[in-house]
Scaffold this motif. Structure first.
Motif, short mmCIF file in Angstrom:
data_model
loop_
_atom_site.label_atom_id
_atom_site.label_comp_id
_atom_site.label_asym_id
_atom_site.label_seq_id
_atom_site.Cartn_x
_atom_site.Cartn_y
_atom_site.Cartn_z
N ASN A 130 0.51 -1.32 0.03
CA ASN A 130 0.21 0.02 -0.02
C ASN A 130 0.51 1.70 0.17
OD1 ASN A 130 -2.85 -1.70 0.26
ND2 ASN A 130 -2.50 -1.50 2.13
N LEU A 131 2.15 1.47 0.31
CA LEU A 131 2.71 2.66 0.66
C LEU A 131 3.79 2.85 -0.28
CD1 LEU A 131 4.42 1.76 4.51
CD2 LEU A 131 2.82 3.80 4.05
N LEU A 132 4.27 1.86 -1.29
CA LEU A 132 5.10 2.10 -2.20
C LEU A 132 3.73 2.44 -3.34
CD1 LEU A 132 7.50 -0.23 -2.20
CD2 LEU A 132 7.02 1.19 -2.00
N SER A 133 3.12 1.37 -3.41
CA SER A 133 1.80 1.80 -4.27
C SER A 133 1.54 3.44 -4.24
CB SER A 133 0.79 0.88 -4.49
OG SER A 133 0.91 -0.50 -4.79
N THR A 134 0.77 3.54 -3.49
CA THR A 134 0.25 5.19 -3.24
C THR A 134 1.14 6.26 -3.15
OG1 THR A 134 0.90 5.29 -0.54
CG2 THR A 134 -1.70 4.82 -1.77
N ALA A 135 2.96 6.36 -3.69
CA ALA A 135 3.28 6.44 -3.79
C ALA A 135 3.31 7.40 -5.23
CB ALA A 135 4.93 5.88 -4.16
N ILE A 136 2.67 6.89 -6.35
CA ILE A 136 2.52 7.72 -7.55
C ILE A 136 1.89 9.34 -7.12
CG2 ILE A 136 3.45 5.10 -8.44
CD1 ILE A 136 0.01 5.55 -9.80
N LEU A 137 0.90 8.63 -6.15
CA LEU A 137 -0.82 9.67 -6.05
C LEU A 137 -0.17 10.52 -5.19
CD1 LEU A 137 -2.92 6.96 -4.84
CD2 LEU A 137 -2.45 7.51 -6.66
N ASP A 138 -0.48 12.63 -5.55
CA ASP A 138 -0.56 13.51 -4.65
C ASP A 138 -1.86 12.99 -3.81
OD1 ASP A 138 1.15 14.49 -7.03
OD2 ASP A 138 -0.08 14.95 -7.92
N HIS A 143 -10.83 14.39 -13.65
CA HIS A 143 -10.24 14.80 -15.48
C HIS A 143 -9.02 14.84 -14.86
CE1 HIS A 143 -14.13 13.48 -16.87
NE2 HIS A 143 -15.06 14.64 -16.44
N GLU A 144 -8.93 16.06 -14.13
CA GLU A 144 -7.69 16.48 -14.23
C GLU A 144 -6.21 14.93 -14.08
OE1 GLU A 144 -4.59 20.08 -12.23
OE2 GLU A 144 -6.63 20.17 -12.75
N GLU A 145 -6.36 14.86 -12.59
CA GLU A 145 -5.73 13.71 -12.28
C GLU A 145 -5.63 12.47 -13.51
OE1 GLU A 145 -6.32 14.55 -7.35
OE2 GLU A 145 -7.96 15.09 -8.81
N ILE A 170 -5.89 12.19 -16.35
CA ILE A 170 -5.34 12.78 -17.36
C ILE A 170 -3.93 12.62 -17.05
CG2 ILE A 170 -4.30 14.87 -19.19
CD1 ILE A 170 -6.99 15.39 -18.53
N HIS A 171 -3.52 12.84 -15.73
CA HIS A 171 -1.83 12.62 -15.70
C HIS A 171 -1.33 11.88 -15.48
CE1 HIS A 171 1.47 13.12 -12.60
NE2 HIS A 171 1.31 12.19 -12.03
N HIS A 172 -2.40 10.70 -14.77
CA HIS A 172 -2.03 9.17 -14.73
C HIS A 172 -2.23 8.41 -16.27
CE1 HIS A 172 -1.18 9.41 -10.32
NE2 HIS A 172 -2.00 9.35 -9.65
N PHE A 173 -2.98 8.56 -17.19
CA PHE A 173 -3.39 8.19 -18.32
C PHE A 173 -1.49 8.90 -18.74
CE2 PHE A 173 -7.49 7.74 -18.46
CZ PHE A 173 -7.63 6.25 -18.54
N LEU A 174 -0.84 9.79 -18.87
CA LEU A 174 -0.10 10.06 -19.69
C LEU A 174 1.88 9.51 -18.76
CD1 LEU A 174 -0.33 14.10 -20.00
CD2 LEU A 174 -0.15 12.18 -22.12
#
Length: 210
Positions: free
Chosen positions: A27-35, A118-120, A122-126
């Protein structure tokens, strides 16, 4: 000195992770990609087992006291202290492959899209390398969003690489609408010329023609 601080920080993060269960580490490592995150998105991007039910996830993170910062009074959204998140992300890159990290971004993108954030999305799709889905999301929602103002669409367009926008007539027209809304009228003729050159020999969609 900065190097010494970095070594100490990495040692501390190793110590923190060594005391956690595999589920918490995931959980910790996976959530590191999230603002920012909540229990639902953690559940969506990590293995969906009984231990990872959304209510248990946040409860366990609270219990570990791992630099968790609440972003609202109802405790719906959280983030990590920026340094702790940076250290987690470094560990993520060491322990996960590039493809695994892209898959996390893709899962996050789908979740944010489904929540109409949508903004988030778009960021993660990119970040996942799925430029087509990011473009599709902008094209699908920009016209409706313009009704409420241009600021949000401007953020969406800013996230897209220039080379993508320069080769896409619909995105260029959104740039023209933005120029119109911000009274930068001198930019519009050049944008229209680019759009027309891209559409030579094609039958444009009705919305583009309009």
């Amino acid at each position: 000195v900065k190097g010494d601080v970095r070594l100490i920080a990495n040692f501390l993060i190793d110590e923190v992770l060594s005391r956690q269960s595999q589920s918490i580490i995931q959980n910790l490592l996976s959530t590191a990609i999230l603002d920012r995150f909540n229990g639902k998105i953690i559940e969506a991007i990590t293995q969906n087992d009984q231990e990872n039910h959304e209510e248990r996830i946040i409860e366990r993170l609270h219990q570990t006291n791992l630099f968790l910062i609440s972003l609202d009074k109802d405790n719906n959204w959280y983030r990590y202290h920026h340094l702790f998140r940076e250290l987690l992300f470094n560990q993520l890159k060491k322990r996960f492959s590039v493809e695994e990290i892209k898959e996390l971004h893709l899962k996050a993108a789908h979740w944010f899209r489904d929540q109409e954030l949508h903004e988030e999305a778009i960021h993660h799709f990119l970040s996942a390398g799925d430029n087509n889905s990011a473009i599709s999301l902008v094209e699908k929602n920009a016209h409706a969003e313009f009704v409420y103002g241009i600021a949000k669409v401007e953020k969406w367009l800013h996230k897209l690489p220039e080379e993508i926008k320069e080769g896409n007539p619909a995105l260029l027209l959104f740039e023209a609408w933005h120029a119109f809304g911000t009274f930068q009228l001198e930019k519009i003729p050049t944008i229209i010329e680019k759009v027309e050159s891209l559409l030579v020999g094609q039958t444009p969609r009705p919305r583009l023609s309009a």
